[in-house]
Design an enzyme around this catalytic site. Structure first.
Site, PDB file in Angstrom:
ATOM      1  N   CYS A 169     -32.458  -8.695 -12.108  1.00 12.38           N
ATOM      2  CA  CYS A 169     -33.992  -8.410 -11.601  1.00 12.38           C
ATOM      3  C   CYS A 169     -35.231  -9.692 -11.183  1.00 12.38           C
ATOM      4  CB  CYS A 169     -35.139  -7.999 -13.301  1.00 12.38           C
ATOM      5  SG  CYS A 169     -34.547  -6.000 -13.222  1.00 12.38           S
ATOM      6  N   HIS A 224     -42.548 -10.076 -12.546  1.00 15.22           N
ATOM      7  CA  HIS A 224     -41.691  -8.920 -12.662  1.00 15.22           C
ATOM      8  C   HIS A 224     -42.098  -7.676 -13.111  1.00 15.22           C
ATOM      9  CE1 HIS A 224     -37.855  -6.740 -12.949  1.00 15.22           C
ATOM     10  NE2 HIS A 224     -38.013  -6.882 -13.921  1.00 15.22           N
ATOM     11  N   ASN A 263     -39.762  -0.428 -14.028  1.00 17.63           N
ATOM     12  CA  ASN A 263     -38.915  -1.488 -13.445  1.00 17.63           C
ATOM     13  C   ASN A 263     -38.034  -0.872 -12.563  1.00 17.63           C
ATOM     14  OD1 ASN A 263     -37.294  -3.537 -13.274  1.00 17.63           O
ATOM     15  ND2 ASN A 263     -36.661  -3.864 -15.644  1.00 17.63           N
TER      16      ASN A 263
HETATM   17  O1  UT7 Z   1     -35.713  -5.863 -16.092  1.00 18.25           O
HETATM   18  C1  UT7 Z   1     -35.161  -6.186 -17.034  1.00 18.25           C
HETATM   19  C2  UT7 Z   1     -35.125  -7.245 -17.834  1.00 18.25           C
HETATM   20  N1  UT7 Z   1     -35.508  -6.010 -19.017  1.00 18.25           N
HETATM   21  C3  UT7 Z   1     -36.424  -5.739 -19.648  1.00 18.25           C
HETATM   22  O2  UT7 Z   1     -36.997  -7.008 -19.716  1.00 18.25           O
HETATM   23  C4  UT7 Z   1     -36.629  -5.270 -20.880  1.00 18.25           C
HETATM   24  C5  UT7 Z   1     -36.910  -5.676 -22.143  1.00 18.25           C
HETATM   25  N2  UT7 Z   1     -36.722  -4.707 -23.243  1.00 18.25           N
HETATM   26  C6  UT7 Z   1     -37.911  -4.165 -23.194  1.00 18.25           C
HETATM   27  O3  UT7 Z   1     -38.777  -4.161 -22.633  1.00 18.25           O
HETATM   28  C7  UT7 Z   1     -38.031  -3.086 -24.573  1.00 18.25           C
HETATM   29  O4  UT7 Z   1     -37.590  -4.145 -25.235  1.00 18.25           O
HETATM   30  C8  UT7 Z   1     -37.871  -1.622 -25.249  1.00 18.25           C
HETATM   31  C9  UT7 Z   1     -39.299  -0.947 -24.086  1.00 18.25           C
HETATM   32  C10 UT7 Z   1     -37.030  -1.862 -24.232  1.00 18.25           C
HETATM   33  C11 UT7 Z   1     -37.758  -1.430 -26.091  1.00 18.25           C
HETATM   34  O5  UT7 Z   1     -38.509  -1.591 -26.370  1.00 18.25           O
HETATM   35  P1  UT7 Z   1     -38.624  -1.915 -27.989  1.00 18.25           P
HETATM   36  O6  UT7 Z   1     -39.869  -2.557 -28.687  1.00 18.25           O
HETATM   37  O7  UT7 Z   1     -37.851  -3.561 -28.386  1.00 18.25           O
HETATM   38  O8  UT7 Z   1     -37.576  -1.146 -28.995  1.00 18.25           O
HETATM   39  P2  UT7 Z   1     -36.121  -1.514 -30.283  1.00 18.25           P
HETATM   40  O9  UT7 Z   1     -35.429  -1.449 -28.869  1.00 18.25           O
HETATM   41  O10 UT7 Z   1     -36.782  -2.720 -30.754  1.00 18.25           O
HETATM   42  O11 UT7 Z   1     -36.198  -0.583 -30.728  1.00 18.25           O
HETATM   43  C12 UT7 Z   1     -37.272   0.461 -30.867  1.00 18.25           C
HETATM   44  C13 UT7 Z   1     -37.185   2.044 -31.700  1.00 18.25           C
HETATM   45  C14 UT7 Z   1     -35.867   1.681 -31.875  1.00 18.25           C
HETATM   46  O12 UT7 Z   1     -35.707   2.926 -33.308  1.00 18.25           O
HETATM   47  P3  UT7 Z   1     -35.072   2.828 -34.634  1.00 18.25           P
HETATM   48  O13 UT7 Z   1     -33.881   2.209 -34.591  1.00 18.25           O
HETATM   49  O14 UT7 Z   1     -36.108   1.832 -34.960  1.00 18.25           O
HETATM   50  O15 UT7 Z   1     -35.097   4.055 -35.070  1.00 18.25           O
HETATM   51  C15 UT7 Z   1     -35.264   2.699 -30.732  1.00 18.25           C
HETATM   52  O16 UT7 Z   1     -33.807   3.924 -30.808  1.00 18.25           O
HETATM   53  O17 UT7 Z   1     -37.644   2.563 -30.328  1.00 18.25           O
HETATM   54  C16 UT7 Z   1     -36.130   3.480 -30.574  1.00 18.25           C
HETATM   55  N3  UT7 Z   1     -36.433   3.863 -29.177  1.00 18.25           N
HETATM   56  C17 UT7 Z   1     -36.889   5.160 -28.473  1.00 18.25           C
HETATM   57  N4  UT7 Z   1     -37.995   6.162 -28.800  1.00 18.25           N
HETATM   58  C18 UT7 Z   1     -38.554   6.528 -28.276  1.00 18.25           C
HETATM   59  C19 UT7 Z   1     -36.292   3.285 -28.320  1.00 18.25           C
HETATM   60  N5  UT7 Z   1     -36.057   3.390 -26.829  1.00 18.25           N
HETATM   61  C20 UT7 Z   1     -37.170   4.869 -26.788  1.00 18.25           C
HETATM   62  C21 UT7 Z   1     -37.487   6.103 -26.605  1.00 18.25           C
HETATM   63  N6  UT7 Z   1     -37.824   6.661 -26.858  1.00 18.25           N
HETATM   64  N7  UT7 Z   1     -37.932   6.607 -24.917  1.00 18.25           N
END
Ligand code: UT7
Length: 325
Positions: A115, A252, A282
């Site tokens: 990225c 980004h 993204n």
């Molecule tokens: O471009 C390269 C660099 N990449 C990035 O910059 C991405 C960086 N990360 C992010 O943007 C975020 O971490 C995400 C959008 C990927 C995830 O958001 P988050 O607030 O960090 O969520 P999390 O990974 O801590 O997950 C929280 C909850 C989890 O459920 P539990 O374990 O708390 O029950 C996930 O399973 O959200 C759940 N979850 C979803 N729920 C509904 C993860 N993806 C989804 C989804 N829909 N699509």
């Protein structure tokens, strides 16, 4: 003392025709439009048609950038493409673009920094110009991340999209002050200790397949929030400038919450931030040149505006480029 600088003469982009709204994922995954919007700011993304490759997108973006610059392909000395989703393991997508544009001279190669790829490619192309190896360089970010998605993984597949953006850089002598137009500084970083938090689980030397993207999103999120404002500050410092001098942040486009946190750390109001994440998702190395091109088409940049670009991705690799429009 006069300095040779790299000025952006033109921008262009291409997005595949097919648009996939968040609601599409509600049919196959335990997710919702509301979750995706709230946690990422993404509303829709473009997905390449069957058979449409990264080089196809890159060639269209390159043609648009050349048109915007009022140049023809035979005036270009080098093509640098930032991508992690090449058509083939080799040759480089850049050589496919070269052929696609009908160029029979110059040189072309790819840069792979995930990225952060466009920031690395821009800095690299600036080096070609400053050292006199090229007078005009096409710098392209082009990706088809839809090809490396696990469509059953809600934590990744809702985040990414396909697209390409391009800029034409040209060497111009400038007085050598902080008011110069062109690329003023860059700051590039990598830390391979974090390679396992964002990677693709396949490749030439392992599975012999292209593999799928795997990410520990919350860990990458924390690194992004910490590292992006820092690299922007470092690059500004190298240029002898401060956040108060910044007219535009072109970040980004991974996650609206990361972008907002970075802008806050830089004390920049959101009306100085170019945002395309809602419509593009993204697009990895394509996201910054896409955002530059969209904003340029909207006539948002004035000559002399100071622009900060920053990105982080797999590696981890991250960095920032400061340029004056
Ligand atoms: O471009 C390269 C660099 N990449 C990035 O910059 C991405 C960086 N990360 C992010 O943007 C975020 O971490 C995400 C959008 C990927 C995830 O958001 P988050 O607030 O960090 O969520 P999390 O990974 O801590 O997950 C929280 C909850 C989890 O459920 P539990 O374990 O708390 O029950 C996930 O399973 O959200 C759940 N979850 C979803 N729920 C509904 C993860 N993806 C989804 C989804 N829909 N699509």
């Amino acid at each position: 003392m006069a300095i040779r600088r790299s000025i952006i003469r033109g921008t262009g982009h291409y997005l595949p025709e097919r648009v996939v709204e968040n609601s599409h994922f509600e049919e196959t995954l335990e997710t919702s439009d509301a979750w995706i919007r709230d946690r990422t700011g993404i509303e829709r993304r473009h997905i390449a048609a069957e058979g449409q490759t990264t080089s196809d997108l890159a060639i269209r973006a390159a043609r648009a950038a050349l048109d915007n610059a009022g140049m023809t392909a035979d005036q270009i000395d080098a093509i640098v493409v930032a991508t992690t989703t090449p058509d083939l393991t080799f040759p480089a997508v850049a050589t496919m673009v070269q052929a696609g544009l009908g160029m029979q001279r110059g040189f072309a190669y790819d840069v792979q920094a995930v990225c952060a790829g466009f920031v690395f490619a821009l800095s690299n192309a600036d080096g070609l110009i400053r050292t006199g190896q090229a007078d005009r360089v096409l710098v392209i970010g082009a990706e088809t991340y839809s090809r490396i998605m696990d469509w059953t993984d809600r934590g990744t597949c809702v985040l990414f999209g396909d697209g390409a953006g391009a800029v034409v850089l040209e060497a111009v002598d400038q007085p050598g002050t902080t008011d110069d137009r062109g690329i003023l500084s860059s700051d590039l970083n990598s830390d391979g200790r974090y390679r396992d938090i964002l990677y693709v689980d396949g490749g030439v030397g392992t599975t012999g397949t292209a593999g799928c993207l795997r990410m520990q999103g919350n860990l990458v999120f924390r690194h992004a929030v910490e590292k992006l404002a820092k690299t922007a500050h470092t690059a500004l410092d190298k240029a002898g400038l401060t956040p108060a001098d910044v007219d535009w942040l072109v970040p980004h486009q991974a996650n609206m919450r990361i972008i907002t946190a970075t802008a806050q750390k830089m004390q920049l109001p959101m009306d100085k931030v170019v945002l395309t994440v809602a419509d593009h998702g993204n697009t990895s190395a394509a996201s910054i040149p896409l955002a530059l091109s969209v904003a340029n088409d909207e006539g948002r940049f004035k000559e002399g505006d100071l622009i900060v670009t920053e990105a982080i991705g797999g590696g981890l690799s991250w960095g920032s480029v400061i340029l004056r429009w």
